[in-house]
Design a protein around this motif. Sequence first.
Motif, PDB file in Angstrom:
ATOM      1  N   THR A 172      37.759  35.934  28.717  1.00  0.00           N
ATOM      2  CA  THR A 172      37.241  34.609  28.355  1.00  0.00           C
ATOM      3  C   THR A 172      35.940  34.302  29.086  1.00  0.00           C
ATOM      4  O   THR A 172      35.484  33.168  29.082  1.00  0.00           O
ATOM      5  CB  THR A 172      38.262  33.512  28.704  1.00  0.00           C
ATOM      6  OG1 THR A 172      38.624  33.666  30.068  1.00  0.00           O
ATOM      7  CG2 THR A 172      39.497  33.623  27.837  1.00  0.00           C
ATOM      8  N   MET A 220      47.457  32.684  24.039  1.00  0.00           N
ATOM      9  CA  MET A 220      46.296  33.217  23.306  1.00  0.00           C
ATOM     10  C   MET A 220      46.508  33.065  21.800  1.00  0.00           C
ATOM     11  O   MET A 220      45.592  32.714  21.063  1.00  0.00           O
ATOM     12  CB  MET A 220      46.115  34.707  23.602  1.00  0.00           C
ATOM     13  CG  MET A 220      45.635  34.998  24.989  1.00  0.00           C
ATOM     14  SD  MET A 220      44.053  34.250  25.244  1.00  0.00           S
ATOM     15  CE  MET A 220      43.789  34.629  26.959  1.00  0.00           C
ATOM     16  N   CYS A 258      43.025  37.433  21.879  1.00  0.00           N
ATOM     17  CA  CYS A 258      42.145  36.490  22.575  1.00  0.00           C
ATOM     18  C   CYS A 258      40.812  36.323  21.845  1.00  0.00           C
ATOM     19  O   CYS A 258      40.005  37.247  21.788  1.00  0.00           O
ATOM     20  CB  CYS A 258      41.909  36.968  24.008  1.00  0.00           C
ATOM     21  SG  CYS A 258      40.777  35.925  24.921  1.00  0.00           S
ATOM     22  N   ASN A 262      42.698  28.214  40.004  1.00  0.00           N
ATOM     23  CA  ASN A 262      42.532  26.779  40.206  1.00  0.00           C
ATOM     24  C   ASN A 262      42.092  26.435  41.610  1.00  0.00           C
ATOM     25  O   ASN A 262      42.464  25.410  42.157  1.00  0.00           O
ATOM     26  CB  ASN A 262      43.814  26.026  39.903  1.00  0.00           C
ATOM     27  CG  ASN A 262      44.125  26.078  38.440  1.00  0.00           C
ATOM     28  OD1 ASN A 262      43.282  25.744  37.618  1.00  0.00           O
ATOM     29  ND2 ASN A 262      45.313  26.521  38.116  1.00  0.00           N
ATOM     30  N   LEU A 314      45.150  41.614  37.746  1.00  0.00           N
ATOM     31  CA  LEU A 314      45.365  40.303  38.367  1.00  0.00           C
ATOM     32  C   LEU A 314      45.585  39.248  37.291  1.00  0.00           C
ATOM     33  O   LEU A 314      46.520  38.451  37.348  1.00  0.00           O
ATOM     34  CB  LEU A 314      44.108  39.964  39.174  1.00  0.00           C
ATOM     35  CG  LEU A 314      44.257  39.145  40.429  1.00  0.00           C
ATOM     36  CD1 LEU A 314      45.239  39.806  41.361  1.00  0.00           C
ATOM     37  CD2 LEU A 314      42.893  39.029  41.103  1.00  0.00           C
ATOM     38  N   ASN A 315      44.706  39.210  36.302  1.00  0.00           N
ATOM     39  CA  ASN A 315      44.790  38.233  35.216  1.00  0.00           C
ATOM     40  C   ASN A 315      43.876  38.681  34.069  1.00  0.00           C
ATOM     41  O   ASN A 315      42.662  38.576  34.164  1.00  0.00           O
ATOM     42  CB  ASN A 315      44.353  36.859  35.749  1.00  0.00           C
ATOM     43  CG  ASN A 315      44.413  35.780  34.682  1.00  0.00           C
ATOM     44  OD1 ASN A 315      44.564  36.078  33.492  1.00  0.00           O
ATOM     45  ND2 ASN A 315      44.286  34.544  35.104  1.00  0.00           N
ATOM     46  N   PRO A 316      44.498  39.160  32.987  1.00  0.00           N
ATOM     47  CA  PRO A 316      43.679  39.713  31.889  1.00  0.00           C
ATOM     48  C   PRO A 316      42.785  38.662  31.220  1.00  0.00           C
ATOM     49  O   PRO A 316      41.827  39.020  30.540  1.00  0.00           O
ATOM     50  CB  PRO A 316      44.723  40.246  30.901  1.00  0.00           C
ATOM     51  CG  PRO A 316      46.017  39.658  31.287  1.00  0.00           C
ATOM     52  CD  PRO A 316      45.935  39.285  32.727  1.00  0.00           C
ATOM     53  N   GLU A 317      43.094  37.400  31.453  1.00  0.00           N
ATOM     54  CA  GLU A 317      42.321  36.339  30.810  1.00  0.00           C
ATOM     55  C   GLU A 317      40.898  36.242  31.362  1.00  0.00           C
ATOM     56  O   GLU A 317      39.979  35.837  30.656  1.00  0.00           O
ATOM     57  CB  GLU A 317      43.036  35.008  31.044  1.00  0.00           C
ATOM     58  CG  GLU A 317      43.359  34.258  29.774  1.00  0.00           C
ATOM     59  CD  GLU A 317      44.153  33.004  30.098  1.00  0.00           C
ATOM     60  OE1 GLU A 317      45.256  33.135  30.667  1.00  0.00           O
ATOM     61  OE2 GLU A 317      43.661  31.910  29.795  1.00  0.00           O
ATOM     62  N   LEU A 373      43.415  22.248  37.778  1.00  0.00           N
ATOM     63  CA  LEU A 373      42.332  22.233  36.799  1.00  0.00           C
ATOM     64  C   LEU A 373      42.827  22.582  35.398  1.00  0.00           C
ATOM     65  O   LEU A 373      42.593  21.860  34.436  1.00  0.00           O
ATOM     66  CB  LEU A 373      41.261  23.222  37.252  1.00  0.00           C
ATOM     67  CG  LEU A 373      40.128  23.522  36.276  1.00  0.00           C
ATOM     68  CD1 LEU A 373      39.315  22.278  36.012  1.00  0.00           C
ATOM     69  CD2 LEU A 373      39.249  24.624  36.830  1.00  0.00           C
ATOM     70  N   ARG A 415      51.032  33.957  28.843  1.00  0.00           N
ATOM     71  CA  ARG A 415      49.595  34.111  28.643  1.00  0.00           C
ATOM     72  C   ARG A 415      49.293  34.613  27.230  1.00  0.00           C
ATOM     73  O   ARG A 415      48.412  34.105  26.545  1.00  0.00           O
ATOM     74  CB  ARG A 415      49.080  35.109  29.676  1.00  0.00           C
ATOM     75  CG  ARG A 415      47.679  34.821  30.100  1.00  0.00           C
ATOM     76  CD  ARG A 415      47.302  35.703  31.240  1.00  0.00           C
ATOM     77  NE  ARG A 415      47.415  35.039  32.519  1.00  0.00           N
ATOM     78  CZ  ARG A 415      47.785  35.649  33.631  1.00  0.00           C
ATOM     79  NH1 ARG A 415      48.124  36.922  33.619  1.00  0.00           N
ATOM     80  NH2 ARG A 415      47.833  34.984  34.759  1.00  0.00           N
ATOM     81  N   LEU A 418      38.374  38.270  32.330  1.00  0.00           N
ATOM     82  CA  LEU A 418      37.232  38.933  31.684  1.00  0.00           C
ATOM     83  C   LEU A 418      37.225  38.730  30.174  1.00  0.00           C
ATOM     84  O   LEU A 418      36.179  38.847  29.535  1.00  0.00           O
ATOM     85  CB  LEU A 418      37.225  40.422  32.020  1.00  0.00           C
ATOM     86  CG  LEU A 418      36.993  40.747  33.484  1.00  0.00           C
ATOM     87  CD1 LEU A 418      36.922  42.247  33.704  1.00  0.00           C
ATOM     88  CD2 LEU A 418      35.710  40.091  33.993  1.00  0.00           C
ATOM     89  N   ILE A 477      39.729  44.584  26.930  1.00  0.00           N
ATOM     90  CA  ILE A 477      39.486  43.261  27.518  1.00  0.00           C
ATOM     91  C   ILE A 477      37.987  42.964  27.562  1.00  0.00           C
ATOM     92  O   ILE A 477      37.202  43.762  28.052  1.00  0.00           O
ATOM     93  CB  ILE A 477      40.125  43.154  28.922  1.00  0.00           C
ATOM     94  CG1 ILE A 477      41.638  43.004  28.773  1.00  0.00           C
ATOM     95  CG2 ILE A 477      39.549  41.983  29.700  1.00  0.00           C
ATOM     96  CD1 ILE A 477      42.383  42.845  30.064  1.00  0.00           C
ATOM     97  N   THR A 494      38.419  30.491  40.496  1.00  0.00           N
ATOM     98  CA  THR A 494      38.537  29.454  39.468  1.00  0.00           C
ATOM     99  C   THR A 494      39.797  29.677  38.644  1.00  0.00           C
ATOM    100  O   THR A 494      40.503  28.725  38.312  1.00  0.00           O
ATOM    101  CB  THR A 494      37.300  29.461  38.549  1.00  0.00           C
ATOM    102  OG1 THR A 494      36.149  29.407  39.374  1.00  0.00           O
ATOM    103  CG2 THR A 494      37.300  28.289  37.601  1.00  0.00           C
ATOM    104  N   GLU A 516      38.898  25.996  44.400  1.00  0.00           N
ATOM    105  CA  GLU A 516      37.460  25.768  44.486  1.00  0.00           C
ATOM    106  C   GLU A 516      36.775  27.095  44.765  1.00  0.00           C
ATOM    107  O   GLU A 516      37.287  27.894  45.541  1.00  0.00           O
ATOM    108  CB  GLU A 516      37.144  24.859  45.674  1.00  0.00           C
ATOM    109  CG  GLU A 516      37.881  23.562  45.673  1.00  0.00           C
ATOM    110  CD  GLU A 516      37.096  22.518  44.941  1.00  0.00           C
ATOM    111  OE1 GLU A 516      35.853  22.583  44.976  1.00  0.00           O
ATOM    112  OE2 GLU A 516      37.721  21.660  44.309  1.00  0.00           O
TER     113      GLU A 516
END
Lengths: 242, 676
Positions: free
Chosen positions: A110, B141, B102, A199, A103-106, B211, B137, A108, B48, A196, A201
């Motif tokens: 970060t 990073m 990252c 973006n 879904l989005n590697p960022e 955000l 993305r 976990l 990751i 989150t 709530e």
Amino acid sequence: MSLFWIVIRQLAEIEAMATSKKVITREEWEKKLNDVMIRKEDMNKLVMNFLVTEGYVDAAEKLRMESGTEPDIDLATITDRMAVKKAVQCGNVEDAIEKVNDLNPEILDTNPQLFFHLQQQRLIELIRNGKVEEALEFAQEELAPRGEENQSFLEELEKTVALLAFEDVSNCPVGDLLDISQRLKTASEVNAAILTSQNHEKDPKLPSLLKMLIWAQSQLDEKAVYPRINDLSTATLEDPTV
Amino acid sequence: MPTATSTTATATSANTSTSATSGIIHRLSSTDQDVKLKALRQLKNQIIGNRTKKLSFLKLGAVPSVAAILAEAVLAADGDRINSFNKNVIVQSAAVLGSFACGFDAGVQAVLDAGAFPDLLRLLSNLDEKVVDAGARSVKMIYQSKLAPKYDFLQEKNMEFLLSLLNSESETVSGLGASIITHSCKTSVEQKILFDAGVLKKLSSLLEGSLSQKDSSLESLATIFKDNPEVVLKFVGSESGKALSSIIELVKDKFARTRLLASLCLIVLRNTSPCYLQDIAIKTKLVNTLLELLGDPGQVGDEASFALSSLIAQKEDMQKLAFENNAIDKLYCHLQKDSLNPRRFEGILLALADMCSKLECCRSRFLSSQVLNSVVDAVAHDSADVRSAACICFKSVARSIQNLSAGSFLTEAVVIPLVRVLDDPSTSVQVAALGVISNIVVDFTARRSIFIRCGGVKQLVQLSKSMDAAIRLNALWALRNLMFQAESKCKEGLFMELTASLLASLICDPEPFVQEQALALVRNLVDGCISSVEYVFAEDGILLDAVGRQLQSALKAEIGIQGMYVLSNVATGEEFHKEAVLNQLIPHAETGAQAYIIKFLQSNDSRLRTAAVWTVVNLTNSLSPGAVDRLEILRGAGIVSQINNMQNDPCLDVKLRVKTALGQFKTLDTCLSHSS
């Protein structure tokens, strides 16, 4: 009339209310309620927000078709998010981690705390399934390095590994880690992190509105007698009892 | 944990993990495309969130393999052969490279070294949304590391590309645009060119976005404002400050990180152009927001104290405002928490240091709680940054004259850890510790002996011979303060430890700042009773010669000032001492050179003029028998007429000394005419 006098008069009214409670009849109250204009679209949005956040994708889809309300998030992502949540709830944590990473590697990468909790849940599942060797290996290889990075992780890890020391886990001080509620806790943490990252709530707006309603009623209770809503599920106005 | 089992587990885990790891590496180079794709995905899921794994795969050379896979796939996609399989390879390999980059500088370096950066950038112009997203993305990073290549805004096509990123519908892509600015905009020329290209307008509109858009926009805005009053002026003036009000509004945002970034942006703006944001309500809001953010458990909480520091540093009014909002108590409260991470610990100590740097009320509040104990403990912390911050904080508090006078700091509990940390492996810690010692040895209660007993002087003398000029400087500074108004017994001990030859060589140090401190130290040494004047005559007067030589060639006024006060102090001594000073002042007739004291008397620096006149006053004190002869020599060197010209000196201090000197000249001349 000058502003000063208006203020004085209002203060006096409030004073009067404080001493003897004002009574508002059902008629008056309903008249006042009717004066408040709430747009249908806003109501729909509120419901849509609830469905989307909680992940009721089919219902959200129906609402969109019936009312034309556009969800504030891509509905496809809800399906993905729900799949992750469900995987954790069923104890397939590894599967859940892979899905989050797709879904989005960022997420976990970060969010060390969430990553740790997922790994911890994996360990719990191994222990639950009696795979002692594997569990120890996993704790050493995957979790111990995280514990070195963070003191509080180390404490949580120690607590989790302690599960192995007890014959009867149902009766041990850390037994609640094996409880289903632990899975739910982890699942909701992942759910919140995904929201989150999109973006969005992490909590729906509707419950907070209801909390606000309860707060407002209790404030009003001190000053007036009025048709109250006691049952939130039906929202019927109870006649004021004087 | 049962020990026996865990030992076996270590052995097995090491084996399995190595074989699994090398298995993945092996399969990355498989000719079977399905096997390769699967290996990529597996690798991604392994690394990751897992620093240890990143490192071990890095060592096995995973990054170049993945970079090669990406390059091949991109090439194939360019040849119009993009299919869902190829797309998947691109997305997965970009994700792997992004994860290596990252929060892990070694990974960033490896990705750059493998030449993957241009390929990742090319993904941004792909037509497929998923590919663009994965590329953006990963590039983002890389740009979050300082190792990322600098983006050249001055090239027109680069600026166009940047604007296209900022204008993108995709949040990841516009966020990348902002990250590039935050990373690469450094000079005022770059700030200006970004402003002229309309970037500020674009960033301001992102303040209304999601955000992540808000956050990255706030960071970039701060980068463009930093130290550039021209850009700030234009920004605040544009659209009657609408964008500025949105930033102010974001200080109240519900997300902690956004609140922090909005505060930081306003702080940069304020520090750049102090005329803005003077409204008391905004200032109070900033202070309270940052104090409240200290409680955040994550990175935001770590950074909040640093932000508070930059808000209050050097600004007495802000320190006062923070004090009134209980900043000292709140910082102390966070300092007491268990298991503080080093970054947070350092930040709180530095914020306390800034709070106590100017105002006595802050220092007394600090000292009345038990903070000092925690700070002294922190001097022995594992982290060098924390040790250094603890010393800086202590130094700030030790500026309190009130408490110095009471001798509050010269106790064994305080001195012993400080002397110990003088041996620290980190230079910055040593320098900071010397800073504290410099302050606390300025002592009015004769408690210096505690410091000497703890071996402090030996350490300081040792450090004054350091190879590092900053350490020599600060060690001398501490010794200078230790020498300040010390009793003669103490001076004697210090001088024995220092020796005349060491002092002489320090006076001739290659660094002017060190020279100045060495001279100031000698000035304090020969201050006071006459017997102390003798020190400069030890070892055939090498000290006095060194002072004379340094004055002859002095380029900095400060060196002249300290050197002249040494001579001035010596000139208060016996006849013999005065003659020696005169010999230093007046060059031998055969050289024909002008006396340097004339240059000092004509200096623009009134402090130097004062010191020079004072020396002359001490030489011509009419009570001493040789004064008449000395006056004649001074007159011959043109010094008397120079002083005569200074009767209306603009500096009152100088004027007063000149008046004294002229009075003495007159008395001596009268004596002379009477006797002849």
